[in-house]
Design a protein around this motif. Structure first.
Motif, mmCIF file in Angstrom:
data_model
loop_
_atom_site.group_PDB
_atom_site.id
_atom_site.type_symbol
_atom_site.label_atom_id
_atom_site.label_comp_id
_atom_site.label_asym_id
_atom_site.label_seq_id
_atom_site.Cartn_x
_atom_site.Cartn_y
_atom_site.Cartn_z
ATOM 1 N N LEU A 218 20.533 -0.523 35.393
ATOM 2 C CA LEU A 218 20.919 0.273 34.233
ATOM 3 C C LEU A 218 22.139 -0.330 33.537
ATOM 4 O O LEU A 218 23.108 -0.717 34.193
ATOM 5 C CB LEU A 218 21.235 1.706 34.660
ATOM 6 C CG LEU A 218 20.055 2.579 35.085
ATOM 7 C CD1 LEU A 218 20.529 3.963 35.470
ATOM 8 C CD2 LEU A 218 19.014 2.659 33.984
ATOM 9 N N PRO A 219 22.105 -0.381 32.209
ATOM 10 C CA PRO A 219 23.235 -0.981 31.473
ATOM 11 C C PRO A 219 24.367 0.011 31.240
ATOM 12 O O PRO A 219 24.943 0.052 30.148
ATOM 13 C CB PRO A 219 22.572 -1.410 30.160
ATOM 14 C CG PRO A 219 21.494 -0.399 29.943
ATOM 15 C CD PRO A 219 20.989 -0.019 31.298
ATOM 16 N N TYR A 220 24.678 0.822 32.238
ATOM 17 C CA TYR A 220 25.712 1.847 32.093
ATOM 18 C C TYR A 220 26.764 1.675 33.180
ATOM 19 O O TYR A 220 26.449 1.392 34.343
ATOM 20 C CB TYR A 220 25.097 3.249 32.178
ATOM 21 C CG TYR A 220 24.013 3.501 31.161
ATOM 22 C CD1 TYR A 220 24.263 3.332 29.799
ATOM 23 C CD2 TYR A 220 22.744 3.899 31.551
ATOM 24 C CE1 TYR A 220 23.267 3.554 28.861
ATOM 25 C CE2 TYR A 220 21.746 4.124 30.628
ATOM 26 C CZ TYR A 220 22.016 3.947 29.279
ATOM 27 O OH TYR A 220 21.025 4.169 28.345
ATOM 28 N N SER A 221 27.995 1.871 32.780
ATOM 29 C CA SER A 221 29.098 1.700 33.716
ATOM 30 C C SER A 221 29.095 2.768 34.813
ATOM 31 O O SER A 221 29.581 2.533 35.916
ATOM 32 C CB SER A 221 30.433 1.735 32.970
ATOM 33 O OG SER A 221 30.585 2.979 32.282
ATOM 34 N N GLU A 222 28.536 3.960 34.521
ATOM 35 C CA GLU A 222 28.548 5.031 35.524
ATOM 36 C C GLU A 222 27.774 4.630 36.778
ATOM 37 O O GLU A 222 28.229 4.830 37.898
ATOM 38 C CB GLU A 222 27.946 6.312 34.939
ATOM 39 C CG GLU A 222 28.739 6.934 33.801
ATOM 40 C CD GLU A 222 28.423 6.309 32.454
ATOM 41 O OE1 GLU A 222 27.628 5.333 32.436
ATOM 42 O OE2 GLU A 222 28.949 6.773 31.433
ATOM 43 N N SER A 223 26.581 4.060 36.574
ATOM 44 C CA SER A 223 25.771 3.684 37.725
ATOM 45 C C SER A 223 26.368 2.473 38.435
ATOM 46 O O SER A 223 26.387 2.415 39.678
ATOM 47 C CB SER A 223 24.331 3.393 37.289
ATOM 48 O OG SER A 223 24.316 2.347 36.316
ATOM 49 N N ARG A 224 26.866 1.522 37.688
ATOM 50 C CA ARG A 224 27.470 0.343 38.325
ATOM 51 C C ARG A 224 28.685 0.723 39.156
ATOM 52 O O ARG A 224 28.954 0.127 40.193
ATOM 53 C CB ARG A 224 27.863 -0.674 37.249
ATOM 54 C CG ARG A 224 26.701 -1.322 36.529
ATOM 55 C CD ARG A 224 25.913 -2.220 37.477
ATOM 56 N NE ARG A 224 24.842 -2.906 36.792
ATOM 57 C CZ ARG A 224 24.957 -4.111 36.244
ATOM 58 N NH1 ARG A 224 26.118 -4.738 36.286
ATOM 59 N NH2 ARG A 224 23.910 -4.662 35.649
ATOM 60 N N ALA A 225 29.409 1.749 38.711
ATOM 61 C CA ALA A 225 30.642 2.139 39.409
ATOM 62 C C ALA A 225 30.332 2.637 40.813
ATOM 63 O O ALA A 225 30.962 2.224 41.794
ATOM 64 C CB ALA A 225 31.392 3.206 38.606
ATOM 65 N N TRP A 226 29.343 3.529 40.949
ATOM 66 C CA TRP A 226 29.091 4.057 42.301
ATOM 67 C C TRP A 226 28.355 3.052 43.167
ATOM 68 O O TRP A 226 28.491 3.075 44.402
ATOM 69 C CB TRP A 226 28.372 5.396 42.251
ATOM 70 C CG TRP A 226 26.947 5.409 41.780
ATOM 71 C CD1 TRP A 226 26.497 5.762 40.561
ATOM 72 C CD2 TRP A 226 25.786 5.089 42.557
ATOM 73 N NE1 TRP A 226 25.135 5.676 40.513
ATOM 74 C CE2 TRP A 226 24.656 5.278 41.726
ATOM 75 C CE3 TRP A 226 25.577 4.668 43.860
ATOM 76 C CZ2 TRP A 226 23.354 5.042 42.160
ATOM 77 C CZ3 TRP A 226 24.279 4.438 44.310
ATOM 78 C CH2 TRP A 226 23.188 4.623 43.459
ATOM 79 N N VAL A 227 27.567 2.160 42.552
ATOM 80 C CA VAL A 227 26.958 1.096 43.352
ATOM 81 C C VAL A 227 28.035 0.178 43.923
ATOM 82 O O VAL A 227 28.015 -0.191 45.103
ATOM 83 C CB VAL A 227 25.943 0.300 42.511
ATOM 84 C CG1 VAL A 227 25.467 -0.926 43.280
ATOM 85 C CG2 VAL A 227 24.756 1.171 42.132
#
Length: 540
Positions: A237-246
């Protein structure tokens, strides 16, 4: 046509048409105009009791009552298989929309022919595609719930780990396929275009890789075929929210050292690197699996080491006990110990014989001393027969034969406190008195020869009972030591069977006693001490 009276010339003026421009016909000016007609009145589309006429109004109605829109447009199929009235009215209403640009018309044709007419597409997805075409700039709503980058991230973070809840439902719908493409039709989620296809490709690639992982634990293999799909999408996903928790998930678990978990090292070598979706997955979920397995292996190794130390200690203790038992047996069966045992038996039985002779003198001595003398010799003969019968057993016991010669008072007090012992003592005293009376009468009436003949069977009985051990052998301590030694030999790892049974007892008290007894296995190994407490500890 009529002549124009105001022009004063030859110009003609026919029926007036509203056209783009007049034109010259000979010497006449003619102007053609369109006939002015009112546009046809379109019927509004009624949804959930509200009449809508524009795209925005229908989009708002769909967002307000998702279930009603789905039921009216895509689920009301007639029993004959013909399209429902709701679908036909929606199709007519879409075709009668005005003010559409060329791009809108192209998108409308694509929507109707490839989405709304697709029988394989679920009704909810059809409605979402319709909503995306009606109002792409508005909120993306799925089954009545607004979908945003934040809610997508939460669905992937929470929904993949839960069994129920809104996040779980959205996660399940995402995994079913097609939802990302429909959501990409909204401006706020336009970055999702193409993600569905990429996600499917990465998922297929991951499943092929996971199928080849050697010795992957069953729980990790099960997760590789189900729950891992969500993290792959979060990494795409190109969203910072998902990258943050990953990223937080990768940093929260420390990977095991290289070489400790082979299947994890195998995956790390083939995951494509930390900047790929598979690399994120391996460094998050499967690092957790590997770390848990490594911790379990370390705990098991610690338990194995502890067990090995305990086994070594028990083996050493068992060997020490065997040596001590051999020393004990050697001391017990030495010639001097056997001679001392024979002397102790003579003293103990002699004391009992000496205690019975006065009974004959008390009963007969005052009237017939000759009968008292004869009966005294008879009692002595019985004592000697008993001694002869128990002597082989005494010799086999050796030093273990320990009559209470030095503890007569203590033994007498214990015997007096035991009702059974008192009863047995009275019976034996009665037998002695009866023997003295009966044989005294026989001696008086029939003579010494007959009584001597009748004494022979009694001598045999005394010898036999002493030989088979019916008389007390005074080797209780030895018998208890022998049972303990045999039980420890038959037990597991040198632990007595009583302790082995106790640790498996459902009673907490019995288990605690067994644990205490187990600890005592390493103390009181020397049975050679004379202190009673030491002997008791050794027996335990």
């Amino acid at each position: 046509m009529t002549r124009d009276s105001e022009s004063g010339g030859d110009g003609l003026s026919g029926n007036v048409f509203h056209g783009p421009a007049p034109f010259q016909l000979g010497d006449r000016n003619v102007q053609i105009n369109h006939i002015h007609q009112a546009p046809p009145q379109r019927r509004p589309l009624v949804l959930a009791g509200a009449a809508v006429t524009t795209r925005e109004e229908l989009a708002a109605a769909v967002r307000g009552d998702w279930t009603a829109a789905r039921r009216q447009f895509f689920e009301g199929v007639a029993t004959t298989g013909a399209p429902s009235d709701g679908w036909l009215s929606l199709l007519t209403w879409l075709h009668e929309l005005d003010g559409l640009t060329a791009d809108d018309l192209t998108a409308q044709i694509e929507l109707i022919d490839h989405r709304l007419r697709d029988d394989a597409l679920p009704a909810d997805l059809k409605l979402l595609h319709l909503l995306g075409w009606l109002d792409p700039a508005g909120e993306a709503v799925w089954r009545g719930t607004v979908v945003s980058p934040e809610s997508l991230s939460e669905a992937l973070r929470i929904g993949r780990l839960r069994d129920s809840g809104p996040e779980r439902e959205l996660y399940r719908d995402l995994c079913a396929g097609g939802l990302l493409d429909a959501l990409a039709g909204f401006t706020v989620l336009s970055a999702l275009r193409g993600i569905q296809q990429t996600w499917d490709e990465v998922w297929d690639s991951w499943r092929q890789l996971a199928a080849r992982v050697p010795d992957l634990p069953p729980e990790a293999r099960e997760w590789a075929g189900s729950g891992a799909r969500g993290l792959l999408l979060a990494a795409l996903l190109p969203y910072s929210e998902s990258r943050a928790w990953v990223r937080a998930g990768c940093e929260s678990v420390a990977p095991p050292p290289p070489g400790e978990i082979e299947w994890y090292d195998w995956l790390r070598a083939r995951d494509g690197g930390s900047d790929t979706p598979v690399g994120w997955l391996v460094r998050a979920d499967f690092t957790a699996f590997a770390a848990a397995q490594a911790e379990q292996l370390r705990r098991q190794a610690a338990v194995d080491r502890q067990n090995q130390r305990m086994s070594t200690m028990l083996d050493a203790t068992s060997a020490l006990r065997e040596r001590q038992w051999a020393d004990y047996e050697r001391r017990r069966l030495s010639p001097i110990a056997r001679l001392e045992a024979a002397v102790r038996a003579a003293l103990w039985l002699g004391a009992w014989g000496a205690a019975t002779i006065p009974v004959a003198w008390i009963v007969w001595g005052w009237a017939r001393p000759d009968i008292a003398v004869t009966l005294s010799w008879h009692l002595l003969a019985l004592t000697l027969a008993a001694y002869a019968g128990c002597l082989p057993r005494v010799m086999r016991l050796g030093a273990a034969y320990q009559p209470p010669l030095r503890r007569v008072r203590e033994w007498a007090e214990r015997a007096r406190a035991d009702r059974g012992s008192v009863r047995r003592g009275l019976i034996r005293a009665g037998i002695v008195v009866g023997f003295v009376l009966i044989f005294g009468v026989l001696h008086h009436d029939v003579g010494v020869i007959v009584t001597t003949v009748l004494l022979a069977p009694l001598l045999a009985v005394a010898f036999h009972f002493a030989r088979i051990g019916a008389l007390h052998d005074w080797a209780d301590d030895h018998q208890e030591r022998l049972r303990d030694h045999r039980s420890r030999r038959a037990g597991s790892g040198g632990v007595p069977q009583s302790i082995a049974r106790g640790v498996r007892s459902p009673s907490a008290r019995v288990r605690a006693d067994a644990y205490q007894a187990y600890l005592r296995q390493f103390t009181g190994l020397d049975h050679g001490g004379q202190d009673e407490a030491d002997r008791e500890n050794g027996r335990r």
